[in-house]
Design a protein around this motif. Structure first.
Motif, PDB file in Angstrom:
ATOM      1  N   VAL A   1      14.921 -36.060 -97.279  1.00 13.05           N
ATOM      2  CA  VAL A   1      15.785 -37.006 -96.584  1.00 13.05           C
ATOM      3  C   VAL A   1      16.697 -37.581 -97.657  1.00 13.05           C
ATOM      4  O   VAL A   1      16.220 -38.025 -98.707  1.00 13.05           O
ATOM      5  CB  VAL A   1      14.960 -38.130 -95.915  1.00 13.05           C
ATOM      6  N   VAL A   2      18.001 -37.548 -97.399  1.00 12.58           N
ATOM      7  CA  VAL A   2      18.989 -38.005 -98.375  1.00 12.58           C
ATOM      8  C   VAL A   2      19.546 -39.349 -97.932  1.00 12.58           C
ATOM      9  O   VAL A   2      19.864 -39.539 -96.759  1.00 12.58           O
ATOM     10  CB  VAL A   2      20.130 -36.978 -98.522  1.00 12.58           C
ATOM     11  N   GLY A   3      19.653 -40.260 -98.881  1.00 16.00           N
ATOM     12  CA  GLY A   3      20.197 -41.586 -98.598  1.00 16.00           C
ATOM     13  C   GLY A   3      21.708 -41.572 -98.527  1.00 16.00           C
ATOM     14  O   GLY A   3      22.365 -40.936 -99.344  1.00 16.00           O
ATOM     15  N   ARG A   4      22.248 -42.270 -97.531  1.00 17.82           N
ATOM     16  CA  ARG A   4      23.696 -42.424 -97.387  1.00 17.82           C
ATOM     17  C   ARG A   4      23.990 -43.909 -97.188  1.00 17.82           C
ATOM     18  O   ARG A   4      23.399 -44.550 -96.324  1.00 17.82           O
ATOM     19  CB  ARG A   4      24.225 -41.661 -96.164  1.00 17.82           C
ATOM     20  N   ALA A   5      24.878 -44.406 -97.990  1.00 17.15           N
ATOM     21  CA  ALA A   5      25.257 -45.817 -97.882  1.00 17.15           C
ATOM     22  C   ALA A   5      26.143 -46.019 -96.662  1.00 17.15           C
ATOM     23  O   ALA A   5      26.892 -45.123 -96.273  1.00 17.15           O
ATOM     24  CB  ALA A   5      25.975 -46.277 -99.146  1.00 17.15           C
ATOM     25  N   VAL A   6      26.034 -47.189 -96.062  1.00 14.57           N
ATOM     26  CA  VAL A   6      26.867 -47.530 -94.917  1.00 14.57           C
ATOM     27  C   VAL A   6      28.291 -47.747 -95.416  1.00 14.57           C
ATOM     28  O   VAL A   6      28.519 -48.483 -96.372  1.00 14.57           O
ATOM     29  CB  VAL A   6      26.349 -48.804 -94.215  1.00 14.57           C
ATOM     30  N   THR A   7      29.253 -47.084 -94.770  1.00 11.75           N
ATOM     31  CA  THR A   7      30.660 -47.270 -95.134  1.00 11.75           C
ATOM     32  C   THR A   7      31.433 -47.623 -93.881  1.00 11.75           C
ATOM     33  O   THR A   7      31.153 -47.106 -92.798  1.00 11.75           O
ATOM     34  CB  THR A   7      31.248 -45.988 -95.749  1.00 11.75           C
ATOM     35  N   ASP A   8      32.381 -48.501 -93.997  1.00 10.42           N
ATOM     36  CA  ASP A   8      33.255 -48.913 -92.890  1.00 10.42           C
ATOM     37  C   ASP A   8      32.462 -49.411 -91.687  1.00 10.42           C
ATOM     38  O   ASP A   8      32.831 -49.175 -90.544  1.00 10.42           O
ATOM     39  CB  ASP A   8      34.165 -47.769 -92.447  1.00 10.42           C
ATOM     40  N   GLY A   9      31.307 -50.021 -91.934  1.00 12.76           N
ATOM     41  CA  GLY A   9      30.521 -50.613 -90.858  1.00 12.76           C
ATOM     42  C   GLY A   9      29.808 -49.606 -89.985  1.00 12.76           C
ATOM     43  O   GLY A   9      29.242 -49.961 -88.966  1.00 12.76           O
ATOM     44  N   LYS A  10      29.825 -48.316 -90.335  1.00  8.48           N
ATOM     45  CA  LYS A  10      29.128 -47.306 -89.533  1.00  8.48           C
ATOM     46  C   LYS A  10      27.663 -47.290 -89.915  1.00  8.48           C
ATOM     47  O   LYS A  10      27.306 -47.424 -91.067  1.00  8.48           O
ATOM     48  CB  LYS A  10      29.749 -45.933 -89.770  1.00  8.48           C
ATOM     49  N   ASP A  11      26.798 -47.043 -88.953  1.00  4.33           N
ATOM     50  CA  ASP A  11      25.361 -46.986 -89.196  1.00  4.33           C
ATOM     51  C   ASP A  11      24.916 -45.540 -89.038  1.00  4.33           C
ATOM     52  O   ASP A  11      24.988 -44.986 -87.946  1.00  4.33           O
ATOM     53  CB  ASP A  11      24.617 -47.888 -88.201  1.00  4.33           C
ATOM     54  N   ASP A  12      24.498 -44.901 -90.128  1.00  6.10           N
ATOM     55  CA  ASP A  12      24.101 -43.491 -90.114  1.00  6.10           C
ATOM     56  C   ASP A  12      22.589 -43.317 -90.101  1.00  6.10           C
ATOM     57  O   ASP A  12      22.089 -42.248 -90.420  1.00  6.10           O
ATOM     58  CB  ASP A  12      24.636 -42.772 -91.362  1.00  6.10           C
ATOM     59  N   ASP A  13      21.822 -44.320 -89.741  1.00  7.37           N
ATOM     60  CA  ASP A  13      20.364 -44.270 -89.834  1.00  7.37           C
ATOM     61  C   ASP A  13      19.782 -43.082 -89.081  1.00  7.37           C
ATOM     62  O   ASP A  13      20.048 -42.887 -87.899  1.00  7.37           O
ATOM     63  CB  ASP A  13      19.766 -45.572 -89.280  1.00  7.37           C
ATOM     64  N   ASP A  14      19.006 -42.273 -89.785  1.00  6.25           N
ATOM     65  CA  ASP A  14      18.287 -41.110 -89.252  1.00  6.25           C
ATOM     66  C   ASP A  14      19.190 -40.088 -88.586  1.00  6.25           C
ATOM     67  O   ASP A  14      18.814 -39.402 -87.666  1.00  6.25           O
ATOM     68  CB  ASP A  14      17.188 -41.551 -88.261  1.00  6.25           C
ATOM     69  N   GLU A  15      20.443 -40.007 -89.042  1.00  3.48           N
ATOM     70  CA  GLU A  15      21.371 -39.011 -88.510  1.00  3.48           C
ATOM     71  C   GLU A  15      20.970 -37.638 -89.021  1.00  3.48           C
ATOM     72  O   GLU A  15      20.696 -37.453 -90.191  1.00  3.48           O
ATOM     73  CB  GLU A  15      22.778 -39.357 -88.974  1.00  3.48           C
ATOM     74  N   GLU A  16      20.937 -36.662 -88.126  1.00  2.19           N
ATOM     75  CA  GLU A  16      20.576 -35.298 -88.535  1.00  2.19           C
ATOM     76  C   GLU A  16      21.724 -34.670 -89.302  1.00  2.19           C
ATOM     77  O   GLU A  16      22.889 -34.883 -88.988  1.00  2.19           O
ATOM     78  CB  GLU A  16      20.283 -34.427 -87.293  1.00  2.19           C
TER      79      GLU A  16
END
Length: 170
Positions: free
Chosen positions: A153-168
């Motif tokens: 599982v790769v970490g992605r920081a939130v950018t521009d207020g988007k929430d990418d939590d558990d995105e495939e």
């Protein structure tokens, strides 16, 4: 005419000798091929001996534990995790005997597409962007050659207020 007969006889003798030499070469080639196959088979059997020994031990452990868990008074369920972890370690040891060593991947490592296979992404703080958050499946390598990438599982920081939590991802 006698000269022609003599030359034809000499030519026939030369062809017969060359045919005999060619047949002898073929026999040598066949014998060397058979020896080579026998040696290869022997080397393969020799290489498999420690792997078989590890697999016998793993089989015995799995069969013994299966009998314990199927008994009328099975061990507590809390012991299943450590048991399965020990079995996975035994399998990794047997794989190590074939030259396939576990790749040391741990949370916090920088994501490397040569070694990691991203299974999903998870929202993290900016300082953990592009790092391994969780290792789902171990990877294996033989020297510098990756045999199987680690699923992570790769970490992605939130950018521009988007929430990418558990995105495939791929």
């Amino acid at each position: 005419m006698e000269e022609l007969t003599r030359l034809l006889t000499a030519l026939t003798e030369t062809v017969r000798r060359e045919h005999d030499r060619a047949a002898h070469r073929e026999e040598v080639i066949d014998r060397l091929h058979t020896e080579n196959q026998r040696l290869r088979h022997g080397l393969l059997e020799e290489a498999l001996t420690p792997v078989r020994a590890g697999l016998y031990r793993l089989h015995d452990t799995a069969a013994r534990e299966a009998a314990r868990w199927q008994a009328s008074d099975p061990p507590p369920a809390a012991l299943a995790g450590p048991l399965l972890s020990a079995l996975a370690d035994d399998v990794a040891e047997v794989l190590g005997r074939t030259g396939a060593e576990r790749v040391g991947v741990k949370p916090g490592d920088a994501y490397d597409p040569a070694v990691h296979r991203p299974v999903e992404t998870r929202t993290v703080d900016a300082d953990a962007d592009g790092t391994v958050v969780e290792v789902l499946v171990d990877g294996f390598a033989q020297g510098e050659r990756v045999l199987r990438k680690a699923s992570v599982v790769v970490g992605r920081a939130v950018t521009d207020g988007k929430d990418d939590d558990d995105e495939e991802s791929e």
